[in-house]
Design a protein around this motif. Structure first.
Motif, PDB file in Angstrom:
ATOM      1  N   PRO A   8      12.385  -8.511  -8.227  1.00 45.56           N
ATOM      2  CA  PRO A   8      10.927  -8.659  -8.043  1.00 45.56           C
ATOM      3  C   PRO A   8      10.363  -7.560  -7.149  1.00 45.56           C
ATOM      4  CG  PRO A   8      12.068 -10.729  -7.648  1.00 45.56           C
ATOM      5  CD  PRO A   8      13.122  -9.673  -7.733  1.00 45.56           C
ATOM      6  N   LYS A   9       9.068  -7.311  -7.324  1.00 50.20           N
ATOM      7  CA  LYS A   9       8.427  -6.205  -6.613  1.00 50.20           C
ATOM      8  C   LYS A   9       7.235  -6.705  -5.784  1.00 50.20           C
ATOM      9  CE  LYS A   9      10.271  -2.453  -9.065  1.00 50.20           C
ATOM     10  NZ  LYS A   9      11.040  -3.078 -10.069  1.00 50.20           N
ATOM     11  N   ILE A  10       6.795  -5.816  -4.915  1.00 51.28           N
ATOM     12  CA  ILE A  10       5.650  -6.146  -4.056  1.00 51.28           C
ATOM     13  C   ILE A  10       4.449  -5.264  -4.428  1.00 51.28           C
ATOM     14  CG2 ILE A  10       4.802  -6.254  -1.670  1.00 51.28           C
ATOM     15  CD1 ILE A  10       7.746  -6.644  -0.812  1.00 51.28           C
ATOM     16  N   TYR A  11       3.310  -5.901  -4.629  1.00 52.38           N
ATOM     17  CA  TYR A  11       2.081  -5.201  -5.007  1.00 52.38           C
ATOM     18  C   TYR A  11       1.007  -5.443  -3.944  1.00 52.38           C
ATOM     19  CZ  TYR A  11       4.237  -5.087  -9.640  1.00 52.38           C
ATOM     20  OH  TYR A  11       5.087  -4.877 -10.690  1.00 52.38           O
ATOM     21  N   PHE A  12      -0.013  -4.580  -3.982  1.00 48.68           N
ATOM     22  CA  PHE A  12      -1.155  -4.761  -3.076  1.00 48.68           C
ATOM     23  C   PHE A  12      -2.390  -5.206  -3.854  1.00 48.68           C
ATOM     24  CE2 PHE A  12       1.610  -2.415  -0.377  1.00 48.68           C
ATOM     25  CZ  PHE A  12       1.322  -2.920   0.889  1.00 48.68           C
ATOM     26  N   GLY A 226       9.677 -13.704   1.393  1.00 48.60           N
ATOM     27  CA  GLY A 226      10.009 -15.041   0.902  1.00 48.60           C
ATOM     28  C   GLY A 226       9.878 -15.126  -0.608  1.00 48.60           C
ATOM     29  N   ALA A 227       8.765 -14.581  -1.138  1.00 46.56           N
ATOM     30  CA  ALA A 227       8.542 -14.623  -2.591  1.00 46.56           C
ATOM     31  C   ALA A 227       9.633 -13.854  -3.325  1.00 46.56           C
ATOM     32  CB  ALA A 227       7.164 -14.041  -2.923  1.00 46.56           C
ATOM     33  N   VAL A 228       9.926 -12.650  -2.839  1.00 49.46           N
ATOM     34  CA  VAL A 228      10.920 -11.801  -3.511  1.00 49.46           C
ATOM     35  C   VAL A 228      12.313 -12.427  -3.412  1.00 49.46           C
ATOM     36  CG1 VAL A 228      12.056  -9.545  -3.451  1.00 49.46           C
ATOM     37  CG2 VAL A 228       9.572  -9.690  -3.253  1.00 49.46           C
ATOM     38  N   ASP A 229      12.663 -12.933  -2.223  1.00 50.59           N
ATOM     39  CA  ASP A 229      13.968 -13.595  -2.068  1.00 50.59           C
ATOM     40  C   ASP A 229      14.065 -14.835  -2.966  1.00 50.59           C
ATOM     41  OD1 ASP A 229      14.576 -11.653  -0.263  1.00 50.59           O
ATOM     42  OD2 ASP A 229      14.572 -12.949   1.521  1.00 50.59           O
ATOM     43  N   GLY A 230      12.909 -15.446  -3.236  1.00 49.92           N
ATOM     44  CA  GLY A 230      12.885 -16.612  -4.125  1.00 49.92           C
ATOM     45  C   GLY A 230      12.824 -16.227  -5.595  1.00 49.92           C
ATOM     46  N   GLY A 231      12.792 -14.925  -5.866  1.00 50.43           N
ATOM     47  CA  GLY A 231      12.875 -14.465  -7.255  1.00 50.43           C
ATOM     48  C   GLY A 231      11.550 -14.133  -7.916  1.00 50.43           C
ATOM     49  N   ASP A 233       7.675 -11.845  -8.003  1.00 52.97           N
ATOM     50  CA  ASP A 233       6.854 -10.741  -7.502  1.00 52.97           C
ATOM     51  C   ASP A 233       5.895 -11.275  -6.439  1.00 52.97           C
ATOM     52  OD1 ASP A 233       7.921  -8.856  -9.215  1.00 52.97           O
ATOM     53  OD2 ASP A 233       6.396  -9.160 -10.759  1.00 52.97           O
ATOM     54  N   ALA A 234       5.574 -10.397  -5.481  1.00 52.97           N
ATOM     55  CA  ALA A 234       4.628 -10.769  -4.425  1.00 52.97           C
ATOM     56  C   ALA A 234       3.422  -9.842  -4.471  1.00 52.97           C
ATOM     57  CB  ALA A 234       5.305 -10.668  -3.061  1.00 52.97           C
ATOM     58  N   TYR A 235       2.251 -10.399  -4.279  1.00 56.67           N
ATOM     59  CA  TYR A 235       1.009  -9.632  -4.224  1.00 56.67           C
ATOM     60  C   TYR A 235       0.379  -9.881  -2.855  1.00 56.67           C
ATOM     61  CZ  TYR A 235       1.510  -9.070  -9.243  1.00 56.67           C
ATOM     62  OH  TYR A 235       1.987  -8.745 -10.492  1.00 56.67           O
ATOM     63  N   ILE A 236       0.410  -8.849  -2.015  1.00 58.55           N
ATOM     64  CA  ILE A 236      -0.124  -9.016  -0.657  1.00 58.55           C
ATOM     65  C   ILE A 236      -1.622  -8.740  -0.644  1.00 58.55           C
ATOM     66  CG2 ILE A 236      -0.026  -8.194   1.723  1.00 58.55           C
ATOM     67  CD1 ILE A 236       2.863  -7.508   1.348  1.00 58.55           C
ATOM     68  N   ASN A 237      -2.382  -9.691  -0.130  1.00 56.95           N
ATOM     69  CA  ASN A 237      -3.834  -9.510   0.026  1.00 56.95           C
ATOM     70  C   ASN A 237      -4.104  -8.773   1.337  1.00 56.95           C
ATOM     71  OD1 ASN A 237      -5.287 -12.623  -1.347  1.00 56.95           O
ATOM     72  ND2 ASN A 237      -3.832 -11.193  -2.233  1.00 56.95           N
ATOM     73  N   THR A 238      -4.914  -7.737   1.252  1.00 52.53           N
ATOM     74  CA  THR A 238      -5.256  -6.959   2.447  1.00 52.53           C
ATOM     75  C   THR A 238      -6.762  -6.687   2.469  1.00 52.53           C
ATOM     76  OG1 THR A 238      -4.998  -4.878   1.281  1.00 52.53           O
ATOM     77  CG2 THR A 238      -3.054  -5.709   2.458  1.00 52.53           C
ATOM     78  N   THR A 239      -7.235  -6.174   3.611  1.00 48.15           N
ATOM     79  CA  THR A 239      -8.573  -5.568   3.625  1.00 48.15           C
ATOM     80  C   THR A 239      -8.482  -4.244   4.395  1.00 48.15           C
ATOM     81  OG1 THR A 239      -9.285  -6.624   5.689  1.00 48.15           O
ATOM     82  CG2 THR A 239      -9.788  -7.806   3.652  1.00 48.15           C
ATOM     83  N   VAL A 240      -9.410  -3.352   4.100  1.00 51.20           N
ATOM     84  CA  VAL A 240      -9.418  -2.063   4.797  1.00 51.20           C
ATOM     85  C   VAL A 240      -9.839  -2.303   6.249  1.00 51.20           C
ATOM     86  CG1 VAL A 240     -10.294   0.294   4.812  1.00 51.20           C
ATOM     87  CG2 VAL A 240     -10.013  -0.916   2.637  1.00 51.20           C
ATOM     88  N   PHE A 265      13.384  -2.482   5.717  1.00 49.72           N
ATOM     89  CA  PHE A 265      12.629  -3.233   4.701  1.00 49.72           C
ATOM     90  C   PHE A 265      12.527  -2.485   3.374  1.00 49.72           C
ATOM     91  CE2 PHE A 265       9.344  -5.733   2.711  1.00 49.72           C
ATOM     92  CZ  PHE A 265       9.544  -7.011   3.227  1.00 49.72           C
ATOM     93  N   ALA A 266      12.071  -1.230   3.462  1.00 52.85           N
ATOM     94  CA  ALA A 266      11.818  -0.476   2.228  1.00 52.85           C
ATOM     95  C   ALA A 266      13.086  -0.255   1.404  1.00 52.85           C
ATOM     96  CB  ALA A 266      11.168   0.853   2.564  1.00 52.85           C
ATOM     97  N   LYS A 267      14.223  -0.243   2.078  1.00 54.65           N
ATOM     98  CA  LYS A 267      15.467  -0.025   1.336  1.00 54.65           C
ATOM     99  C   LYS A 267      15.786  -1.239   0.474  1.00 54.65           C
ATOM    100  CE  LYS A 267      17.820   3.351   4.210  1.00 54.65           C
ATOM    101  NZ  LYS A 267      17.517   3.264   5.640  1.00 54.65           N
ATOM    102  N   LYS A 268      15.376  -2.390   0.946  1.00 55.16           N
ATOM    103  CA  LYS A 268      15.723  -3.631   0.260  1.00 55.16           C
ATOM    104  C   LYS A 268      14.614  -4.140  -0.659  1.00 55.16           C
ATOM    105  CE  LYS A 268      18.121  -7.839   1.392  1.00 55.16           C
ATOM    106  NZ  LYS A 268      18.150  -8.938   2.320  1.00 55.16           N
ATOM    107  N   TYR A 269      13.359  -3.883  -0.282  1.00 54.01           N
ATOM    108  CA  TYR A 269      12.219  -4.437  -1.013  1.00 54.01           C
ATOM    109  C   TYR A 269      11.372  -3.307  -1.584  1.00 54.01           C
ATOM    110  CZ  TYR A 269      13.805  -8.679   1.126  1.00 54.01           C
ATOM    111  OH  TYR A 269      14.592  -9.735   1.498  1.00 54.01           O
ATOM    112  N   GLN A 270      11.091  -3.429  -2.893  1.00 57.52           N
ATOM    113  CA  GLN A 270      10.425  -2.316  -3.576  1.00 57.52           C
ATOM    114  C   GLN A 270       8.961  -2.600  -3.867  1.00 57.52           C
ATOM    115  OE1 GLN A 270      12.693  -1.905  -7.128  1.00 57.52           O
ATOM    116  NE2 GLN A 270      14.574  -1.409  -6.025  1.00 57.52           N
ATOM    117  N   LEU A 271       8.175  -1.536  -3.801  1.00 58.95           N
ATOM    118  CA  LEU A 271       6.771  -1.647  -4.198  1.00 58.95           C
ATOM    119  C   LEU A 271       6.683  -1.571  -5.717  1.00 58.95           C
ATOM    120  CD1 LEU A 271       4.903   0.669  -1.644  1.00 58.95           C
ATOM    121  CD2 LEU A 271       5.235  -1.796  -1.571  1.00 58.95           C
TER     122      LEU A 271
END
Ligand SMILES: [Zn+2]
Length: 422
Positions: A8-12, A226-231, A233-240, A265-271
């Motif tokens: 799974p991957k991480i998105y913004f 947590g989302a990625v470890d649970g299998g 994709d994660a979508y992180i909500n942000t604001t500028v 972190f970056a080595k283990k979790y991918q964008l």
């Protein structure tokens, strides 16, 4: 539940144009909101929650930005509108913004909100029914993707959240948003909850964090893990600049830095898609100017002191090798190029500007016009943009108007309803 084959991957997913603009005492003009979408797209952010499709004064802005998607100006970013998870809002959204493709449907899920907000008039089953009816309606009306938003999720029983998430998934929702509406979580609790949701609901998850306890970025990182470890994709909500209700949201730049620069972190979790950090300084400065909220001196990456060294030991160390006292380079964030600041005569744009001054101003950016009439037409749009923003437009805004005058005209056209009772 079966895990996905792929890691799974991480998105913004940036919510400046929704959570940011609903902040007390703050707001953005429709052109400023458009510029934020443009910078987010340039930065590689997957999705922008670009506004409120049930709010009449947003409709032209939303349609105009969807036109920019159609013409490839806003590509590949996905633009999604935020509404309440009720059928009436879905209908209004498609009435006001017929071309809307992506929606986030929000409803409160916690016991506190059931008692305190809905005053006991709604049961948990009612909440699920309203949400699934809204998802069904959105699908029937042509929504291509639907996210379901559990408001106050951090104060909601996990068993109900799972039930809520499963119902959303069964009805065709693409994602479940875990909303820590009050910033109540900490990295340990949000990690556990997000992992449990990923494992038990089996749907991609969004994590939406607030800074009431100063942990919005840390919680976003832990929630995504947590989302990625649970299998999932994660979508992180942000604001500028972290601009958002009360103490704000997870800051976009700080969260990108945390994901890509923190220990291991970056080595283990991918964008999911690469983020161009080089846009960081530009988007932070623009948002600061547009919201009229200074960037704190000590803001990670983009604050005036983020790369400043005064003490002897640090200055000596960083001169010998920047890595002695800097975790990352200012150049990565798009800083370090000298800026031209006018200290003498200045011709700037305003709501009462004339053609001669405007042609001079645009000429400095190497923009010329075929005729005086054409310059006058563009100037007319610039004047209206000034009426909305009450401050001189930045170069990128002027260039945008000159390049996309018909889109700008839509953004700047605000027509209130006829008042039938007056
Ligand atoms: Zn929020």
């Amino acid at each position: 539940m079966a895990k996905k084959e792929q890691t799974p991957k991480i998105y913004f997913l940036d919510v400046t144009n929704r959570d940011g603009v609903q902040t007390a005492k703050l707001g953005l003009s429709k052109l400023e909101k458009t510029m934020i979408n443009i910078y987010l797209n340039e930065m590689g952010v997957f999705q922008s929650e670009f506004g409120f499709p049930t709010t009449r004064h947003e409709a032209r802005y939303l349609e105009a930005n969807l036109e920019l998607v159609e013409t490839g100006v806003l590509k590949p970013i996905r633009l999604e509108g935020w509404i309440r998870a009720i059928v009436g809002d879905v209908k209004t959204a498609f009435k006001f913004v017929p071309n809307i493709k992506h929606l986030n449907l929000s409803i409160s899920t916690s016991e506190q909100m059931l008692k305190g907000k809905f005053r006991g008039k709604k049961t948990e089953d009612d909440i699920i029914k309203e949400m699934t009816d809204a998802v069904d309606a959105a699908k029937a009306m042509g929504a291509e993707s639907i996210g379901v938003n559990a408001e106050d999720a951090s104060r909601t029983d996990l068993s109900f959240l799972v039930k809520f998430g499963l119902a959303a998934r069964e009805h065709g929702a693409a994602r479940l948003r875990y909303c820590d509406t009050l910033g109540y979580d900490n990295p340990f609790t949000i990690y556990d909850t997000m992992k449990a949701l990923a494992e038990n609901v089996d749907i991609p998850l969004e994590v939406h964090c607030h800074g009431d306890l100063g942990m919005a970025v840390a919680n976003s990182l832990a929630g995504a893990k947590g989302a990625v470890d649970g299998g999932q994709d994660a979508y992180i909500n942000t604001t500028v600049n972290g601009i958002g209700e009360r103490a704000g949201n997870a800051d976009l730049v700080a969260t990108v830095l945390a994901l890509t620069k923190s220990k291991g972190f970056a080595k283990k979790y991918q964008l999911g898609n690469p983020i161009k950090l080089a846009v960081a300084a530009k988007i932070a400065e623009f948002a600061s100017y547009a919201f009229d909220v200074p960037i704190p001196l000590n803001q990670p990456g983009v604050g005036a002191n983020a790369f400043a060294h005064a003490s002897g030991i640090h200055a000596d160390g960083v001169l010998k090798d920047p890595e002695n006292y800097e975790l990352y380079s200012y150049k990565e964030l798009g800083r370090g190029t000298p800026k031209f600041v006018e200290t003498g005569r200045e011709i700037i744009s305003g709501q009462y500007s004339g053609v001669a001054g405007f042609k001079h101003l645009m000429g400095k950016m190497n923009v010329s016009f075929a005729s005086r009439d054409e310059a006058g037409d563009i100037l007319e749009l610039v004047r209206y943009a000034n009426v909305q923003s009450h401050k001189p437009l930045v170069e990128d805004e002027l260039l945008f108007i000159a390049k996309h005058p018909l889109i700008a005209q839509k953004l700047l056209t605000l027509t209130p309803l006829v008042l039938e009772t007056m």
